[in-house]
Write a protein that holds these residues in place. Structure first.
Motif, short mmCIF file in Angstrom:
data_model
loop_
_atom_site.label_atom_id
_atom_site.label_comp_id
_atom_site.label_asym_id
_atom_site.label_seq_id
_atom_site.Cartn_x
_atom_site.Cartn_y
_atom_site.Cartn_z
N ARG A 64 0.93 -1.35 -0.07
CA ARG A 64 -0.04 0.13 0.07
C ARG A 64 0.84 1.24 0.00
O ARG A 64 0.32 2.42 -0.47
CB ARG A 64 -1.04 -0.16 1.29
CG ARG A 64 -1.96 -1.01 1.04
CD ARG A 64 -3.05 -1.05 2.24
NE ARG A 64 -3.98 -1.84 1.97
CZ ARG A 64 -5.05 -2.19 1.18
NH1 ARG A 64 -5.29 -1.09 0.54
NH2 ARG A 64 -5.94 -3.03 1.20
N SER A 82 -4.61 -14.19 -6.91
CA SER A 82 -5.53 -13.84 -6.08
C SER A 82 -5.46 -12.26 -5.38
O SER A 82 -6.35 -11.49 -4.93
CB SER A 82 -5.84 -14.62 -5.00
OG SER A 82 -4.66 -14.75 -4.27
N MET A 83 -4.23 -11.70 -5.79
CA MET A 83 -3.96 -10.70 -5.14
C MET A 83 -4.02 -9.25 -6.35
O MET A 83 -4.14 -8.13 -5.84
CB MET A 83 -2.50 -10.61 -4.75
CG MET A 83 -2.01 -11.36 -3.49
SD MET A 83 -0.33 -11.48 -3.35
CE MET A 83 0.00 -12.68 -2.22
N HIS A 84 -4.33 -9.55 -7.41
CA HIS A 84 -4.16 -8.53 -8.61
C HIS A 84 -5.46 -7.65 -8.13
O HIS A 84 -5.35 -6.52 -8.63
CB HIS A 84 -4.42 -9.20 -10.05
CG HIS A 84 -3.04 -9.98 -10.24
ND1 HIS A 84 -3.09 -10.78 -11.51
CD2 HIS A 84 -2.05 -10.34 -9.56
CE1 HIS A 84 -1.88 -11.31 -11.48
NE2 HIS A 84 -1.39 -11.03 -10.36
N TYR A 85 -6.76 -7.95 -7.97
CA TYR A 85 -7.74 -7.01 -8.19
C TYR A 85 -7.64 -6.05 -6.87
O TYR A 85 -7.87 -4.84 -7.36
CB TYR A 85 -8.99 -8.03 -7.91
CG TYR A 85 -10.30 -7.25 -7.41
CD1 TYR A 85 -10.95 -6.70 -8.37
CD2 TYR A 85 -10.81 -7.16 -6.21
CE1 TYR A 85 -12.03 -5.63 -8.09
CE2 TYR A 85 -12.00 -6.47 -5.68
CZ TYR A 85 -12.51 -5.82 -7.01
OH TYR A 85 -13.51 -5.02 -6.47
N GLU A 86 -7.30 -6.46 -5.65
CA GLU A 86 -7.20 -5.76 -4.55
C GLU A 86 -6.34 -4.54 -4.95
O GLU A 86 -6.24 -3.53 -4.67
CB GLU A 86 -6.98 -6.30 -3.37
CG GLU A 86 -6.97 -5.21 -2.23
CD GLU A 86 -6.68 -5.91 -0.92
OE1 GLU A 86 -6.84 -5.38 0.15
OE2 GLU A 86 -6.18 -7.17 -0.89
N MET A 87 -5.00 -4.95 -5.49
CA MET A 87 -3.93 -4.07 -5.61
C MET A 87 -4.00 -3.14 -6.69
O MET A 87 -4.14 -1.97 -6.94
CB MET A 87 -2.67 -4.82 -5.95
CG MET A 87 -2.05 -5.69 -4.71
SD MET A 87 -0.72 -6.85 -5.26
CE MET A 87 -0.33 -7.11 -3.40
N LYS A 89 -7.03 -2.21 -8.03
CA LYS A 89 -7.99 -1.34 -7.63
C LYS A 89 -7.59 -0.14 -6.92
O LYS A 89 -8.02 1.12 -7.25
CB LYS A 89 -9.31 -1.95 -7.03
CG LYS A 89 -10.42 -1.20 -6.68
CD LYS A 89 -11.42 -2.06 -6.19
CE LYS A 89 -12.73 -1.06 -5.68
NZ LYS A 89 -13.71 -1.81 -5.03
N ALA A 90 -6.61 -0.45 -5.98
CA ALA A 90 -6.32 0.39 -4.99
C ALA A 90 -5.47 1.51 -5.89
O ALA A 90 -5.52 2.73 -5.49
CB ALA A 90 -5.35 0.04 -3.71
N GLU A 93 -7.57 3.81 -7.88
CA GLU A 93 -8.33 4.81 -6.90
C GLU A 93 -7.44 5.78 -6.55
O GLU A 93 -7.96 6.75 -6.26
CB GLU A 93 -8.79 3.97 -5.74
CG GLU A 93 -9.90 3.30 -6.15
CD GLU A 93 -10.65 2.34 -4.94
OE1 GLU A 93 -9.88 2.09 -4.03
OE2 GLU A 93 -11.69 1.88 -5.00
N SER A 105 -8.35 -10.54 -12.22
CA SER A 105 -9.09 -10.90 -10.93
C SER A 105 -9.49 -12.24 -11.24
O SER A 105 -9.15 -13.16 -12.28
CB SER A 105 -10.28 -9.99 -10.62
OG SER A 105 -11.42 -10.18 -11.53
N GLN A 110 -15.37 -8.51 -11.59
CA GLN A 110 -14.33 -7.72 -10.76
C GLN A 110 -13.62 -7.27 -12.13
O GLN A 110 -12.88 -5.99 -11.78
CB GLN A 110 -13.45 -8.61 -9.96
CG GLN A 110 -14.48 -9.10 -8.48
CD GLN A 110 -13.43 -9.57 -7.61
OE1 GLN A 110 -12.37 -10.14 -7.82
NE2 GLN A 110 -13.82 -9.45 -6.26
#
Length: 375
Positions: A64, A82-87, A89-90, A93, A105, A110
């Motif tokens: 982060r 499995s980590m791609h979407y969250e990272m 997206k952040a 944003e 994702s 997603q």
């Protein structure tokens, strides 16, 4: 040319491949200025060593820190699936340009969310399908789009490796659905799907069947304790394209004797083309008109050797028939990405990535239902 400050998430094999590609693009093209600003990974010792050896100015164990770092222009996501979407997206944003390895994702929903968010933010959003930049695939795209092959009738394609044929290879994240999403389908066949998307266009429906050839694997090397393999060792599915063509696709990660067999044949009413990545610089082509001009003496397919007249090739070799390498596709990819950040056009965006993930989702649904499913 303005510097592009890169923040890399993931100091593993793919992170090293990306960093090397950015470096090579700067050396080969001369108009890219990547700056290796910061890298993150969970292990302090590992990421510190990576930063030193690969030339990053700083390192962190908190990803982060990268997506919020004002010094970072481009966030490069090179972590497990499995980590791609969250990272990603952040990063979006926070208004960052994003380079994300495939898949975007583990679900089409997603992935389309990321594509729409990237469009809303107006940033470069590049999905890491390496084979898109292969000069051979670019050449085939030109043949198809020029109409020289006539109306496309059929696509026959497979991507096979034997990397997991040995049943003593331990269970890993690639075997677990919540971490990988799928097996050979997402890991290997997705590359075929990206090339198909570029050359032939959207798919409409799929009908799939899968096989888990090795249902259990050791939890650790040499261990007698076993864990369940949750996803496909082998996948096969039929395809109906929006343009009326049909196709059959397969992938195997237990294909005895196959090392990197990325193969496809595209058949049209006026010609056909065959490509095999294991013979990276050769494309087999056949034009019906050539046979007609030869008074019916049909000599079949002929071999086209990639040469400086083909898109991308000239940057690596001065003459035809001299082989380029798999890593050169990553260099072309890095160059296209950096040029996009200066306003250049690019093809392999998050929308393409979402379409590929949509096909994968439809195949998985079809495997369960035993019916045709819409993409």
């Amino acid at each position: 040319m303005k510097e592009i400050k890169i923040g890399l998430i993931g100091a593993g094999w793919m992170g090293k491949a990306h960093t090397t590609a950015f470096h090579n693009a700067r050396m080969i093209f001369g108009d890219d200025m990547p700056v290796f600003e910061v890298v993150s990974d969970v292990g302090e010792e590992q990421v510190a060593s990576f930063a030193q050896s690969m030339g990053y100015r700083r390192h962190t164990t908190n990803w982060r820190d990268i997506v919020t770092d004002p010094a970072v222009d481009l966030v490069d996501v090179a972590t497990p699936n499995s980590m791609h979407y969250e990272m990603a997206k952040a990063a979006l944003e926070n208004g960052k340009h994003v380079f994300c390895e495939k898949p975007l994702s583990l679900t089409a929903e997603q992935s389309y969310e990321l594509a729409n968010l990237a469009k809303k933010k107006g940033v470069v959003n590049y999905c890491g399908f390496s084979n898109i930049m292969n000069p051979a695939n670019q050449y085939v795209k030109e043949l198809v789009q020029s109409g020289k092959l006539g109306k496309i009738m059929r696509v026959h394609a497979t991507y096979d490796q034997d990397m997991l044929l040995d049943p003593s290879i331990p269970l890993a994240w690639r075997h677990i659905n919540k971490l990988a999403g799928s097996g050979a389908l997402g890991d290997l066949c997705s590359h075929l799907l990206s090339v198909s998307q570029m050359i032939v266009g959207d798919m409409r429906e799929v009908l799939g069947v899968q096989s888990i050839v090795i249902p259990e694997r050791p939890l650790k090397p040499g261990s007698k304790e076993m864990g369940q393999v949750e996803n496909d060792d082998l996948i096969t599915f039929l395809v109906k394209y929006e343009n009326g063509a049909i196709g059959d696709f397969s992938s195997s990660r237990v294909a005895t004797g196959r090392k990197n067999y990325f193969y496809y044949e595209i058949q049209g009413t006026e010609g056909s083309v065959v490509y095999n990545l294991e013979r990276m610089c050769e494309v087999q082509v056949y034009f019906k008109a050539d046979a007609d001009r030869d008074n019916g003496r049909d000599c079949g397919f002929r071999t086209v050797l990639l040469n400086p007249q083909h898109e991308g090739f000239k940057w690596f070799q001065p003459a035809g028939g001299i082989a380029i390498a798999f890593d050169d596709m990553k260099t072309l990819q890095a160059h296209a990405l950096m040029q996009a950040m200066h306003g250049g056009a690019y093809l392999c965006d998050f929308e393409m990535g979402a379409k590929v993930d949509g096909v994968i989702g439809a195949v998985l649904k079809s495997v369960k239902s035993g019916q045709w499913e819409k993409c």
